[in-house]
Design a protein around this motif. Sequence first.
Motif, PDB file in Angstrom:
ATOM      1  N   ASP A  37       1.192  -3.999 -14.782  1.00 43.64           N
ATOM      2  CA  ASP A  37       0.083  -4.882 -14.434  1.00 43.64           C
ATOM      3  C   ASP A  37       0.654  -6.239 -14.068  1.00 43.64           C
ATOM      4  OD1 ASP A  37      -3.226  -4.737 -15.203  1.00 43.64           O
ATOM      5  OD2 ASP A  37      -2.361  -6.711 -14.742  1.00 43.64           O
ATOM      6  N   LEU A  38       0.009  -6.904 -13.111  1.00 48.62           N
ATOM      7  CA  LEU A  38       0.474  -8.224 -12.698  1.00 48.62           C
ATOM      8  C   LEU A  38       0.284  -9.280 -13.784  1.00 48.62           C
ATOM      9  CD1 LEU A  38      -0.910  -8.345  -9.036  1.00 48.62           C
ATOM     10  CD2 LEU A  38       1.490  -8.104  -9.729  1.00 48.62           C
ATOM     11  N   LEU A  39      -0.697  -9.062 -14.671  1.00 50.05           N
ATOM     12  CA  LEU A  39      -1.027 -10.065 -15.680  1.00 50.05           C
ATOM     13  C   LEU A  39      -0.225  -9.836 -16.951  1.00 50.05           C
ATOM     14  CD1 LEU A  39      -4.909 -10.146 -15.249  1.00 50.05           C
ATOM     15  CD2 LEU A  39      -3.192 -11.627 -14.169  1.00 50.05           C
ATOM     16  N   GLU A  40       0.403 -10.894 -17.439  1.00 47.97           N
ATOM     17  CA  GLU A  40       1.227 -10.785 -18.640  1.00 47.97           C
ATOM     18  C   GLU A  40       0.392 -10.380 -19.845  1.00 47.97           C
ATOM     19  OE1 GLU A  40       3.943 -10.475 -21.442  1.00 47.97           O
ATOM     20  OE2 GLU A  40       4.359 -10.642 -19.290  1.00 47.97           O
ATOM     21  N   ASP A  55       8.314  -4.420 -15.377  1.00 44.40           N
ATOM     22  CA  ASP A  55       8.289  -5.799 -14.890  1.00 44.40           C
ATOM     23  C   ASP A  55       7.819  -5.902 -13.448  1.00 44.40           C
ATOM     24  OD1 ASP A  55       9.198  -6.844 -17.313  1.00 44.40           O
ATOM     25  OD2 ASP A  55      11.302  -6.527 -16.757  1.00 44.40           O
ATOM     26  N   SER A  56       7.904  -4.802 -12.701  1.00 43.00           N
ATOM     27  CA  SER A  56       7.510  -4.824 -11.292  1.00 43.00           C
ATOM     28  C   SER A  56       7.087  -3.441 -10.859  1.00 43.00           C
ATOM     29  CB  SER A  56       8.665  -5.312 -10.410  1.00 43.00           C
ATOM     30  OG  SER A  56       9.704  -4.348 -10.391  1.00 43.00           O
ATOM     31  N   ALA A  59      10.044  -1.352  -9.803  1.00 47.22           N
ATOM     32  CA  ALA A  59      10.751  -0.669 -10.888  1.00 47.22           C
ATOM     33  C   ALA A  59      10.096   0.660 -11.224  1.00 47.22           C
ATOM     34  CB  ALA A  59      10.792  -1.580 -12.119  1.00 47.22           C
ATOM     35  N   VAL A  60       8.774   0.717 -11.129  1.00 49.79           N
ATOM     36  CA  VAL A  60       8.063   1.984 -11.356  1.00 49.79           C
ATOM     37  C   VAL A  60       8.469   3.000 -10.296  1.00 49.79           C
ATOM     38  CG1 VAL A  60       5.810   3.104 -11.508  1.00 49.79           C
ATOM     39  CG2 VAL A  60       6.098   0.781 -12.391  1.00 49.79           C
ATOM     40  N   LEU A  61       8.454   2.565  -9.024  1.00 49.11           N
ATOM     41  CA  LEU A  61       8.767   3.474  -7.922  1.00 49.11           C
ATOM     42  C   LEU A  61      10.200   3.980  -7.990  1.00 49.11           C
ATOM     43  CD1 LEU A  61       7.019   1.588  -4.972  1.00 49.11           C
ATOM     44  CD2 LEU A  61       6.094   3.442  -6.363  1.00 49.11           C
TER      45      LEU A  61
END
Length: 360
Positions: A37-40, A55-56, A59-61
């Motif tokens: 998620d973009l929100l911390e 973190d991004s 990184a998931v992809l």
Amino acid sequence: MTASKHAVVIVGYGGMGSYHARLIQGHPKLEVTGTFDLLEGRREASREDGYPAYDSYEAVLQDAAVEVILIATPNDVHKELAVQALEAGKHVICEKPVTLSVEDFHIMVSSAKEAGRTLMVHQNRRWDEDFRVVRQMYRENTIGELFRIESRVHGANGIPGDWRHLEEFGGGMLLDWGVHLLDQLLYMIDSRILRLSSRLSFILGNGVDDGFEAMLEFENGISAVVEVGTTNFITLPRWYVKGTEGTGVIEDWSLQGRTVTRNPDMAHVEPKPIQAGVGLTKTMAPPSEEATITGTLPEAFHMPCSFFDNFAEVIEGKAEPIVKNEEVLRVLHLIDAIFQAARTGETLKDFDLYPAAPTV
């Protein structure tokens, strides 16, 4: 992660994302192994729930262990996220509405085909018990052949959340709730639509609709009303259906309801006039108790498995999708038609729900 389970990463860990995590928890073939998620604040909520937060999205992809990406973000970024995931070799579950345009959906489907991966849309309200009861009434002629279906969802809390108020994010009730009710209707009724008219509501002053009403007439003789309202302090029944032998009503999701049907053992009894306001009427007089039978709602139509069970079987090559992409496409075309009819004030007649559509 259990070796036999497919690793799922949820993108968008808000209300729906965390709900999906709870639904998948304990599934025999799927396992949530992380979120993004973009929100911390939401990344922290994910970690508190026991799911590592990436973190991004990159990184998931790039994580080869991730097989499935479940998209539960605002509507406007569904297409971009899905295409990137498919091109990275991931299967995709996408929340509804799958995207904001028919053209974007064609791109998503093409990406899935080129990648040899599965794209399924989470049209989960096909599994709602109230809908499955009406579907059973339709299939089994519980109250005779249905010729009128009224499907409504009413509330008095306005448009919920934040981004759903904004057009650029794909907000509004037609896209939020209408996509569910229209999917239910088209999944149940396999017939061409002859006429469609609609109205959108902007009572609350948002840039998007806070409710809508669509009136449809099908070639098989069924007329339908689909309505969503967010300013209804007194709600109408969730379902009101009429058949050639009776009427059925379902008040709410708790399945309070009943059927009233003609008593086949009673010959026609001429009604007695009643006092109605300042006049008399026989037409609107209630039938005698002997002339009708009040019954309970029928058992709900049985779905063979859950959405997630079906998805797991599909990616393993063992089943066909219950939510097919050509059905999703049909709903997207219908939503476009409802927007058009509301904007022009015209009744659309005998229109095609698959105009110039490639096979999906």
